[in-house]
Design an enzyme around this catalytic site. Structure first.
Site, PDB file in Angstrom:
ATOM      1  N   HIS A 437       0.833  -1.204   0.000  1.00  0.00           N
ATOM      2  CA  HIS A 437       0.000   0.000   0.000  1.00  0.00           C
ATOM      3  C   HIS A 437       0.872   1.261   0.000  1.00  0.00           C
ATOM      4  O   HIS A 437       0.688   2.165  -0.833  1.00  0.00           O
ATOM      5  CB  HIS A 437      -0.921  -0.013   1.232  1.00  0.00           C
ATOM      6  CG  HIS A 437      -1.794   1.195   1.355  1.00  0.00           C
ATOM      7  ND1 HIS A 437      -3.131   1.190   1.019  1.00  0.00           N
ATOM      8  CD2 HIS A 437      -1.534   2.455   1.796  1.00  0.00           C
ATOM      9  CE1 HIS A 437      -3.647   2.383   1.228  1.00  0.00           C
ATOM     10  NE2 HIS A 437      -2.701   3.174   1.708  1.00  0.00           N
ATOM     11  N   GLU A 438       1.803   1.321   0.930  1.00  0.00           N
ATOM     12  CA  GLU A 438       2.634   2.528   1.042  1.00  0.00           C
ATOM     13  C   GLU A 438       3.542   2.699  -0.171  1.00  0.00           C
ATOM     14  O   GLU A 438       3.813   3.828  -0.601  1.00  0.00           O
ATOM     15  CB  GLU A 438       3.457   2.489   2.333  1.00  0.00           C
ATOM     16  CG  GLU A 438       2.636   2.520   3.612  1.00  0.00           C
ATOM     17  CD  GLU A 438       1.729   3.744   3.726  1.00  0.00           C
ATOM     18  OE1 GLU A 438       2.104   4.820   3.208  1.00  0.00           O
ATOM     19  OE2 GLU A 438       0.645   3.632   4.313  1.00  0.00           O
ATOM     20  N   HIS A 441       1.841   4.672  -2.799  1.00  0.00           N
ATOM     21  CA  HIS A 441       1.993   6.124  -2.640  1.00  0.00           C
ATOM     22  C   HIS A 441       3.342   6.587  -3.181  1.00  0.00           C
ATOM     23  O   HIS A 441       3.442   7.610  -3.869  1.00  0.00           O
ATOM     24  CB  HIS A 441       1.888   6.509  -1.162  1.00  0.00           C
ATOM     25  CG  HIS A 441       0.506   6.442  -0.607  1.00  0.00           C
ATOM     26  ND1 HIS A 441      -0.584   7.006  -1.220  1.00  0.00           N
ATOM     27  CD2 HIS A 441       0.021   5.875   0.535  1.00  0.00           C
ATOM     28  CE1 HIS A 441      -1.670   6.799  -0.500  1.00  0.00           C
ATOM     29  NE2 HIS A 441      -1.332   6.109   0.571  1.00  0.00           N
ATOM     30  N   HIS A 444       3.402   6.578  -6.896  1.00  0.00           N
ATOM     31  CA  HIS A 444       2.568   7.698  -7.355  1.00  0.00           C
ATOM     32  C   HIS A 444       3.422   8.969  -7.391  1.00  0.00           C
ATOM     33  O   HIS A 444       3.383   9.735  -8.363  1.00  0.00           O
ATOM     34  CB  HIS A 444       1.388   7.850  -6.396  1.00  0.00           C
ATOM     35  CG  HIS A 444       0.307   8.765  -6.869  1.00  0.00           C
ATOM     36  ND1 HIS A 444      -0.857   8.947  -6.169  1.00  0.00           N
ATOM     37  CD2 HIS A 444       0.191   9.562  -7.960  1.00  0.00           C
ATOM     38  CE1 HIS A 444      -1.631   9.804  -6.799  1.00  0.00           C
ATOM     39  NE2 HIS A 444      -1.019  10.197  -7.898  1.00  0.00           N
TER      40      HIS A 444
END
Length: 641
Positions: A437-438, A441, A444
């Site tokens: 998940h991290e 980021h 991104h």
């Protein structure tokens, strides 16, 4: 969870190593590889070795917003907190600077000049104008000063509320049954309760923790009331009917009416599944505790875990040997390489470049565009480190005046266990999913190559910012992806497919009830930031909203809202996670369900790039999502029933 920040920069060149080459650790002198019977690629090896103790200097440049959260020294954290307050005050003053506003207004009024600008420059100019307007630039001098003062007060109240949200409660020892006292921290004649103990097997321990930790604190209650009231005053001062209307300007949802429509329809769609989940939990509780079988708010996390364990045998210790930190990082490297043409290279930091010897530095390199940026991985537990997983933007990407591109730099903070004497850091399946998940980021931020820092990477609408990271959770739960990296840190044996299947099946257990809880939180957030004065106390509103949107009874003399720290960072925007999950689930189904390594879907590049501001088609897509909620709930809940 996203924790994007605006700070300065770091970093230099990349290591001349390639993924896939087996060997010893690649962080340079002073690193000793563990004796294992498998070999790792360089990036995997870098995370499966332990550095020798070497005292590192501090950052040569202070990064206030990051330092206040992450620095190991209290004095630095306190100084950074004050710096953040000063910077925040300065920003609010700039947002009410009439001269700057008039210059921008003049530019946007000149049609010929505006038409000559590229779309990204026009969009950034419009966003700056938006910032001016929500800060009250149109007000007279006295009211503008009032707006600045309110913003400063809100910053102070926010800081105070966050501190109180995490502060433990204590109770006189003799008020607790003697046989459960050992489950809590003892302090002389008192017992300290510092959390909900949601996984404790003893019902009474969970009940005591819930009632004591959530017992109302008058000071914290007053702080919350003042925070909500001052936000409402600010919103009305600058021309909005509620704080929620102000906060949602510039988001995908655009207004609180759309948010509530989304939440209510989502709640309706979830209701029947949620009832089944609670019935299943009640059945398990009746089986284990027939005398008190009513499902209470402290029960779902524990009993859903019991059901998962009983049905699927997913004891974390069975999985952790296959999820060494190095193996998981290698898996991410494989995924990014096949999907995006991006590779991760571990690089030796310069002396003084990192704040703790455990921090790893990664260079992110694209197969045709070259170096994209740097990720600093602060993954291991330490004293005074926040428990929340975070992504920080240390430096945003932008096109510089000389034509070069300023490379983004980010920090990922997790709380993983330290390696032991005989093994590297081993992750539970939940930790592995959080890591993916991290890293969503982080990628991104790396791939969001824009002309201006103002809209780079995760600096996009809040209700879109979680899409790439939630999408990564789908990859983390797909056997075709997990099979690429999950292997035993000693034997090299792959994680058996049936174990992955059991793990994925187990995540369906009580998924609807978990999502319904998020709907309750998001709805509460909207009501608190809606019409003021509030028609009831924040606790009465909590009780009413919990019973309507969650279904489990409110517990008298508790005030969960006083622990709801996301009211600060996500005020009126807590729904963003749910909306992002809805979008991510649809992207997964349309683009990657058939082939998780499908690079032909060019759609994913603009999604990762955070260019939603310039993509009306995506906004139309989300509008349809909100109005119809024609959502594949099996994909949304990772459920196949």
């Amino acid at each position: 969870m996203l924790c994007a920040r605006r700070l300065g920069g770091l970093g230099a060149g990349i290591a001349a190593l390639r993924p896939g080459r087996a060997g010893r650790g690649i962080l340079g002198a002073g690193i000793r590889a563990r004796r294992v019977s498998t070999s790792w690629s360089p990036v995997g090896a870098a995370f499966n070795v332990k550095p020798q103790g070497r005292r590192l200097d501090l950052f040569s440049e202070r990064r206030a917003d990051f330092v206040k959260i992450a620095h190991p020294e209290p004095a630095f954290r306190e100084a950074a907190e004050e710096a953040c307050r000063s910077i925040g005050t300065m920003v609010e003053k700039l947002n009410t600077n009439v001269e700057l506003y008039q210059s921008l207004q003049k530019l946007l009024a000149d049609k010929n000049l505006v038409d000559s600008l590229d779309p990204e420059t026009r969009r950034v100019a419009e966003l700056f104008m938006f910032d001016f307007e929500i800060s009250g630039i149109h007000l007279d001098k006295e009211k503008r000063k009032r707006a600045v003062d309110l913003n400063v007060k809100i910053l102070d109240l926010s800081s105070t509320f966050l501190m109180g949200a995490n502060f433990p409660n204590k109770i006189v020892k003799h008020l607790l049954p003697e046989h459960i006292r050992h489950n809590f921290i003892s302090d002389g004649d008192h017992i300290i309760i510092d959390g909900l103990h949601a996984e404790a097997p003893d019902d009474l321990v969970r009940e005591a923790a819930y009632k004591i930790f959530l017992y109302p604190n008058a000071g914290q209650l007053k702080c919350l009331e003042e925070l909500l009231s001052n936000r409402d005053l600010l919103a009305k001062l600058v021309g909005y009917s509620t704080f929620s209307h102000r906060a949602l300007q510039g988001t995908i949802a655009k207004n609180p009416e759309t948010v509530m429509q989304f939440l209510e329809k989502l709640s309706d769609k979830l209701s029947e599944r949620t009832r089944k989940d609670f019935a299943m939990i009640q059945g398990m509780k009746m089986k284990l505790n027939p005398q008190k079988s009513e499902v209470m708010p402290w029960d779902p996390p524990y009993y859903s875990g019991v059901i998962r364990a009983e049905r699927y045998n997913i004891e974390p210790s069975l999985y952790s040997p296959f999820f060494s930190l190095g193996a998981c990082m290698e898996g991410l490297n494989i995924l990014f390489n096949r999907l995006l043409g991006v590779s991760l290279y571990a690089e030796q930091p310069a002396k003084g470049e990192v704040w703790c010897e455990d921090v790893r530095k990664l260079a992110v390199v694209h197969e045709s565009e070259g170096l994209l940026g740097y990720i600093y991985c602060d993954f291991l537990q330490r004293a005074d480190k926040p428990h929340q997983d975070c992504h920080f933007t240390i430096r945003g990407g932008r096109l510089k005046e000389d034509g070069d591109y300023q490379l983004p730099v980010v920090v990922l903070m997790l709380n993983l266990p330290h390696p032991s004497r005989g093994s590297p850091t081993l992750l539970t399946p939940g930790m592995m999913e959080n890591l993916f998940h991290e890293m969503g980021h982080a990628m991104h931020s790396m791939l969001g190559r824009t002309r201006y820092q103002h809209i780079t990477g995760t600096r996009c609408p809040t209700d879109f910012a979680e899409v790439p990271s939630i999408l990564m959770e789908y990859f983390a739960n797909d056997y075709r992806v997990v099979n690429q990296f999950a292997r035993h840190y000693q034997t090299g044996q792959p994680l058996p497919k049936n174990m992955v299947s059991r793990l994925c099946e187990s995540k369906k257990v009580c998924a609807a009830a978990d999502m319904q809880l998020q709907v309750f939180y998001a709805t509460l957030d909207q009501i608190y930031h809606g019409k003021h004065p509030l028609r009831r106390s924040t606790t009465d509103i909590l009780k009413e909203t919990q019973e309507k949107f969650y279904g489990l009874p409110y517990v008298p003399n508790t005030a969960w809202q006083l622990r709801f720290s996301h009211l600060v960072g996500y005020g009126a925007k807590y729904y963003s996670y749910l909306m992002s999950r809805a979008v991510a689930s649809m992207v997964w189904k349309e683009c990657f369900l058939q082939d998780p390594f499908n690079r032909t879907w060019s759609l994913i590049s603009p999604l990762f790039a955070g260019m939603l501001q310039k993509c009306p088609s995506v906004e139309d897509f989300v509008s349809a999502l909100v109005s119809d909620l024609d959502l594949d709930f099996e994909t949304f809940l990772m459920d196949s029933e």
